[in-house]
Design a protein around this motif. Sequence first.
Motif, PDB file in Angstrom:
ATOM      1  N   UNK A  48       0.837  -1.214   0.000  1.00 15.03           N
ATOM      2  CA  UNK A  48       0.000   0.000   0.000  1.00 15.03           C
ATOM      3  C   UNK A  48       0.867   1.259   0.000  1.00 15.03           C
ATOM      4  N   UNK A  49       0.459   2.224  -0.796  1.00 16.17           N
ATOM      5  CA  UNK A  49       1.178   3.500  -0.816  1.00 16.17           C
ATOM      6  C   UNK A  49       2.386   3.538  -1.724  1.00 16.17           C
ATOM      7  N   UNK A  50       2.828   2.363  -2.211  1.00 20.50           N
ATOM      8  CA  UNK A  50       4.012   2.346  -3.081  1.00 20.50           C
ATOM      9  C   UNK A  50       3.633   2.332  -4.561  1.00 20.50           C
ATOM     10  N   UNK A  51       2.411   1.898  -4.855  1.00 18.92           N
ATOM     11  CA  UNK A  51       2.021   1.659  -6.248  1.00 18.92           C
ATOM     12  C   UNK A  51       1.064   2.727  -6.768  1.00 18.92           C
ATOM     13  N   UNK A 102      -5.724   2.066 -11.507  1.00 18.78           N
ATOM     14  CA  UNK A 102      -5.116   3.191 -10.788  1.00 18.78           C
ATOM     15  C   UNK A 102      -5.402   3.043  -9.300  1.00 18.78           C
ATOM     16  N   UNK A 103      -4.360   3.152  -8.492  1.00 18.70           N
ATOM     17  CA  UNK A 103      -4.535   3.168  -7.037  1.00 18.70           C
ATOM     18  C   UNK A 103      -4.676   4.624  -6.606  1.00 18.70           C
ATOM     19  N   UNK A 104      -5.873   4.989  -6.200  1.00 16.56           N
ATOM     20  CA  UNK A 104      -6.136   6.386  -5.815  1.00 16.56           C
ATOM     21  C   UNK A 104      -5.519   6.676  -4.441  1.00 16.56           C
ATOM     22  N   UNK A 105      -5.342   7.974  -4.153  1.00 16.85           N
ATOM     23  CA  UNK A 105      -4.715   8.382  -2.890  1.00 16.85           C
ATOM     24  C   UNK A 105      -5.501   7.884  -1.676  1.00 16.85           C
ATOM     25  N   UNK A 106      -6.825   7.736  -1.829  1.00 20.66           N
ATOM     26  CA  UNK A 106      -7.647   7.293  -0.691  1.00 20.66           C
ATOM     27  C   UNK A 106      -7.734   5.766  -0.589  1.00 20.66           C
ATOM     28  N   UNK A 107      -6.944   5.075  -1.427  1.00 19.70           N
ATOM     29  CA  UNK A 107      -6.921   3.624  -1.338  1.00 19.70           C
ATOM     30  C   UNK A 107      -7.860   2.894  -2.282  1.00 19.70           C
ATOM     31  N   UNK A 108      -8.731   3.651  -2.947  1.00 16.22           N
ATOM     32  CA  UNK A 108      -9.655   2.985  -3.876  1.00 16.22           C
ATOM     33  C   UNK A 108      -8.905   2.518  -5.119  1.00 16.22           C
TER      34      UNK A 108
END
Length: 279
Positions: free
Chosen positions: A59-62, A96-102
Amino acid sequence: MTTHHRPHRAAVLGMPIAHSLSPVLHTAAYRELGLTDWEYGRYEVDEAGLPGFVAGLEPGAWAGCSLTMPLKRAIIPLLDEVSETALAVDAVNTLVFEADGRRTGDNTDVPGLVAALRERGIEKVPSAAVLGAGATASSALAALARLGAAEVTVYVRSPERAREMQALGERLQVAVRTADWARGAEALAGPLTVATTPVGATDAFAGQLTATPGALFDVLYHPWPTPLAAACAEHGATVLGGLDLLVHQAVLQFERFTGITPGPLAAMRAAGEAALAGH
């Protein structure tokens, strides 16, 4: 131009994947814009392995993933949101991995096809033809709808595929006529033909050209030119190839992953051309 606040990993997923040019194109874009902390890989993943692979990404890297066969449909149940374009053609090629995790899914093949045609001066088409009826044909039909085509003739081998394309035409508000595959050479007399079939499938049509053909968009890129593309070019037609589609859809993916617009189209195209020349 800082990207430190953004995740900076991306990759292409599919099976087989060794032949994919996506790493070449995206890496060229990072280099062109000095994005030294970005990396773009490739992973061989099949439909069964996809849920586990996506769940296992740090999480947060991609930033996102490009999806090729056979994953464009398999990814859909794993997403929180899917764009209208991707839903219409039942194919997601961009995760796409959105900033809010979606996790959101999009399709850049459709706007990529449109952008490639517009780059060559084809802004509007009243009618067109599509050779084939697979996933790429669906994207082609959606692109033709955006270019204003009121009627599209699809040349197919199976009645089942014909029905699928007619159903898609209804959703896109395009009148889809279907014709027998064997008559595919007739398509080339129209203003625009999009060939979406595997290597060798359209070779027989190359020797059947009579009148000056209209524009041809052949989605293959290796080997290039295809016999059909070469024959149309010899007759003076405008010819686009798979690299045109690949580069334009990759630019749109780069923009989605990095948030940087416009993506460096010329650098990505040059890298793709160099990679193909070295094949």
